[in-house]
Write an enzyme that holds these catalytic residues in place. Structure first.
Site, PDB file in Angstrom:
ATOM      1  N   CYS A   1      61.063  19.862  49.514  1.00  0.00           N
ATOM      2  CA  CYS A   1      62.106  20.157  48.614  1.00  0.00           C
ATOM      3  C   CYS A   1      63.276  20.978  49.334  1.00  0.00           C
ATOM      4  O   CYS A   1      64.389  21.058  48.523  1.00  0.00           O
ATOM      5  CB  CYS A   1      61.512  21.165  47.220  1.00  0.00           C
ATOM      6  SG  CYS A   1      59.802  21.614  47.946  1.00  0.00           S
TER       7      CYS A   1
ATOM      8  N   ALA B   1      55.288  21.839  37.610  1.00  0.00           N
ATOM      9  CA  ALA B   1      54.627  23.373  38.349  1.00  0.00           C
ATOM     10  C   ALA B   1      56.024  24.220  38.643  1.00  0.00           C
ATOM     11  O   ALA B   1      55.824  25.450  38.228  1.00  0.00           O
ATOM     12  CB  ALA B   1      53.961  23.188  39.723  1.00  0.00           C
ATOM     13  N   THR B   2      57.232  23.511  38.582  1.00  0.00           N
ATOM     14  CA  THR B   2      58.428  24.422  38.994  1.00  0.00           C
ATOM     15  C   THR B   2      58.596  25.181  37.470  1.00  0.00           C
ATOM     16  O   THR B   2      58.859  26.416  37.587  1.00  0.00           O
ATOM     17  CB  THR B   2      59.605  23.530  39.033  1.00  0.00           C
ATOM     18  OG1 THR B   2      59.255  22.954  40.513  1.00  0.00           O
ATOM     19  CG2 THR B   2      60.757  24.394  39.249  1.00  0.00           C
TER      20      THR B   2
ATOM     21  N   ASN C   1      51.923  24.393  50.221  1.00  0.00           N
ATOM     22  CA  ASN C   1      52.243  23.142  50.123  1.00  0.00           C
ATOM     23  C   ASN C   1      52.610  22.587  51.583  1.00  0.00           C
ATOM     24  O   ASN C   1      52.992  21.461  51.990  1.00  0.00           O
ATOM     25  CB  ASN C   1      53.395  23.010  49.273  1.00  0.00           C
ATOM     26  CG  ASN C   1      54.506  24.134  49.571  1.00  0.00           C
ATOM     27  OD1 ASN C   1      54.006  25.208  49.235  1.00  0.00           O
ATOM     28  ND2 ASN C   1      55.730  23.526  49.807  1.00  0.00           N
TER      29      ASN C   1
ATOM     30  N   THR D   1      59.218  18.112  22.383  1.00  0.00           N
ATOM     31  CA  THR D   1      58.456  17.129  21.971  1.00  0.00           C
ATOM     32  C   THR D   1      57.522  16.801  23.154  1.00  0.00           C
ATOM     33  O   THR D   1      57.901  16.558  24.354  1.00  0.00           O
ATOM     34  CB  THR D   1      59.100  15.969  21.461  1.00  0.00           C
ATOM     35  OG1 THR D   1      59.930  16.312  20.394  1.00  0.00           O
ATOM     36  CG2 THR D   1      58.303  14.755  21.048  1.00  0.00           C
TER      37      THR D   1
ATOM     38  N   GLN E   1      49.031  22.437  44.480  1.00  0.00           N
ATOM     39  CA  GLN E   1      48.387  21.519  45.548  1.00  0.00           C
ATOM     40  C   GLN E   1      47.174  21.582  45.491  1.00  0.00           C
ATOM     41  O   GLN E   1      46.302  20.876  46.172  1.00  0.00           O
ATOM     42  CB  GLN E   1      48.887  21.977  46.649  1.00  0.00           C
ATOM     43  CG  GLN E   1      50.264  21.917  47.247  1.00  0.00           C
ATOM     44  CD  GLN E   1      50.864  20.596  47.580  1.00  0.00           C
ATOM     45  OE1 GLN E   1      49.848  19.654  47.658  1.00  0.00           O
ATOM     46  NE2 GLN E   1      51.976  20.511  47.803  1.00  0.00           N
TER      47      GLN E   1
ATOM     48  N   ALA F   1      50.914  17.040  37.877  1.00  0.00           N
ATOM     49  CA  ALA F   1      50.264  16.032  38.125  1.00  0.00           C
ATOM     50  C   ALA F   1      50.385  15.173  39.175  1.00  0.00           C
ATOM     51  O   ALA F   1      49.714  14.512  39.863  1.00  0.00           O
ATOM     52  CB  ALA F   1      50.464  14.987  36.727  1.00  0.00           C
ATOM     53  N   HIS F   2      51.590  15.241  39.783  1.00  0.00           N
ATOM     54  CA  HIS F   2      52.420  14.192  40.763  1.00  0.00           C
ATOM     55  C   HIS F   2      51.688  14.541  42.080  1.00  0.00           C
ATOM     56  O   HIS F   2      52.110  13.800  42.803  1.00  0.00           O
ATOM     57  CB  HIS F   2      53.864  14.162  40.652  1.00  0.00           C
ATOM     58  CG  HIS F   2      54.510  15.159  41.288  1.00  0.00           C
ATOM     59  ND1 HIS F   2      54.940  15.129  42.717  1.00  0.00           N
ATOM     60  CD2 HIS F   2      54.948  16.267  40.873  1.00  0.00           C
ATOM     61  CE1 HIS F   2      55.742  16.306  42.930  1.00  0.00           C
ATOM     62  NE2 HIS F   2      55.742  16.944  41.922  1.00  0.00           N
TER      63      HIS F   2
HETATM   64  C1  LIG Z   1      55.222  20.415  44.590  1.00  0.00           C
HETATM   65  C2  LIG Z   1      55.046  22.164  44.040  1.00  0.00           C
HETATM   66  C3  LIG Z   1      55.471  22.789  43.186  1.00  0.00           C
HETATM   67  C4  LIG Z   1      56.679  22.095  42.377  1.00  0.00           C
HETATM   68  O1  LIG Z   1      55.941  21.295  41.316  1.00  0.00           O
HETATM   69  P1  LIG Z   1      57.000  20.207  40.591  1.00  0.00           P
HETATM   70  O2  LIG Z   1      56.024  19.687  39.560  1.00  0.00           O
HETATM   71  O3  LIG Z   1      57.265  19.114  41.249  1.00  0.00           O
HETATM   72  O4  LIG Z   1      57.830  20.997  39.670  1.00  0.00           O
HETATM   73  C5  LIG Z   1      55.170  24.007  42.975  1.00  0.00           C
HETATM   74  N1  LIG Z   1      54.680  24.666  43.850  1.00  0.00           N
HETATM   75  C6  LIG Z   1      53.661  24.107  44.759  1.00  0.00           C
HETATM   76  C7  LIG Z   1      52.941  24.743  45.659  1.00  0.00           C
HETATM   77  C8  LIG Z   1      54.013  22.564  45.008  1.00  0.00           C
HETATM   78  O5  LIG Z   1      53.348  22.001  46.276  1.00  0.00           O
END
Ligand SMILES: *Cc1c(COP(=O)(O)O)cnc(C)c1O
Length: 395
Positions: free
Chosen positions: A329, A74-75, A154, A243, A182, A203-204
């Protein structure tokens, strides 16, 4: 592994579901082909897997497969959306609207654009963490090109009214991006009904692997233009070269698929666990709930505790429960949470906040153990603080 603390930090990350791992494994060794290799079966196998994953993810948000651009998370998706839009639309306007409680992966690209001469409005939030829709609408001006408001916070779990924001953006013909890291597979998301033009996913946070995410980029009504931020082989229709990471993509789709299957029942279960935890903790005096009481992620409980030292509290909780104060973070920084400060908290209360992120693998027994330990910890910290205050008085 009973010696390890109970994991209640599901907004930071989640374990990979065994079923997700199982789906991924063949794509490391057996089906290892490059999905871009069009001249042999190895490539075709990988390409077929990516195609299927793309379809699952598109269906999950009511998009089409061509609108899914895979990223590292997501970053990267947020960076691609915000900088990519700014670059593609700067001749149309240079004003961007976002919110003070966004993740740093939105705030920092916006601040970077400010340094390049863009104008950014960081909207405040109300005491419950929700934005004021009338204020948003008033802030939109002819120069505005993008509104970026997260789906679910988050730290405090607050769910912003996406459909209402989307309607306002559509009416004023401004693009709407949402960071749904989220939210995916936790609450219903529909890019059509909600008039969303860009959406960041990862995904995580839903029991998928780290290092994979996606950006939804609308192709019709309107067709969104986006300047790539990674140039190279022209993958992902030129929007993101590199890739494709087949195992992670397969795992991402499997995680979202599993999440959607049980979204409703799991949301009910997590709400019950959250309420159970809050019922016990709120029996203490001086405990505040942060964020809207109901319009929040079902597994999120964020509290501020009066009369204790924030770091002493975290230290006391550590042996029994893995939680964080503020966002994972930014926990390397010692500054109080920007989200809690935006709610109008005093710096002191912002420092003594705990974020509980309850997830798929947590049980009622765990919640009760955590509650009992948290109550005991808070009471003993308050007592020792009272004792030391008294002894210093007597000196
Ligand atoms: C965890 C998070 C991100 C960052 O996502 P990554 O996949 O770890 O880069 C961005 N925005 C929100 C709201 C998040 O909770």
């Amino acid at each position: 592994m009973s010696h390890r603390p109970i994991y209640l930090d599901c907004h930071a990350t989640t374990p990979v579901d065994e079923r997700v791992l199982e789906a991924m494994l063949p794509y490391f060794t057996e089906h290892f082909g490059n999905p871009s290799s069009i001249s042999h079966a190895y490539g075709w196998e990988a390409e077929a897997a990516v195609k299927q994953a793309r379809q699952i993810l598109a269906d999950a948000i009511h998009a089409t497969p061509e609108e899914i651009v895979f990223t590292s998370g997501a970053t990267e998706a947020n960076n691609l959306a915000i900088k990519g839009i700014a670059e593609a639309y700067f001749s149309k306007g240079r004003h961007i609207i976002t919110v003070q409680t966004e993740h740093n992966a939105v705030l920092d690209p916006c601040q970077y654009l400010q340094s390049l001469g863009f104008e950014v409005t960081f909207l405040p939030v109300q005491q419950d963490g929700l934005i004021d829709l009338a204020q948003l609408e008033k802030t939109i001006c002819p120069d505005t090109i993008l509104v970026s408001v997260m789906a679910a916070n988050n730290e405090i779990g607050v769910l912003q009214p996406l459909a209402e924001i989307g309607a306002i953006c559509r009416q004023h013909q401004v693009l709407f991006h949402t960071d749904a890291a989220q939210a995916i597979a936790k609450i219903p998301l529909d890019v059509q009904a909600m008039n969303i033009n860009l959406m960041s996913l990862t995904a995580h946070k839903v029991y998928g692997p780290k290092g994979i995410g996606a950006l939804y980029v609308r192709r019709r009504n309107p067709r969104v233009q986006l300047s790539p931020q990674l140039h190279g082989g022209g993958h992902e229709r030129g929007m993101r070269s590199g890739t494709l990471y087949t195992p992670q993509i397969v795992g991402f789709a499997k995680a979202v698929e599993l999440g959607l299957e049980t979204m409703e029942s799991e949301s009910k279960r997590l709400t019950q666990l959250r309420k159970r935890l809050w019922r016990q903790l709120s029996q203490l005096e001086g405990i505040h709930l942060n964020g809207h009481p109901t319009q929040r992620l079902s597994g999120n409980l964020n509290i501020s505790v009066e009369g204790v030292d924030g770091s002493a509290l975290l230290l006391g909780l550590q042996p029994v429960v893995a939680v964080s104060s503020g966002a994972a973070c930014s926990s390397v920084k010692t500054a109080p949470s920007h989200v809690l400060m935006a709610l109008g908290h005093s710096e002191k209360l912002a420092y003594t906040s705990i974020r509980f992120g309850i997830g798929r693998f947590n049980t009622t027994e765990e919640i009760d153990r955590v509650a009992a330990h948290a109550i005991a910890t808070i009471e003993s910290l308050r007592q020792s603080q009272a004792v030391s205050a008294k002894s210093s008085q007597m000196k």
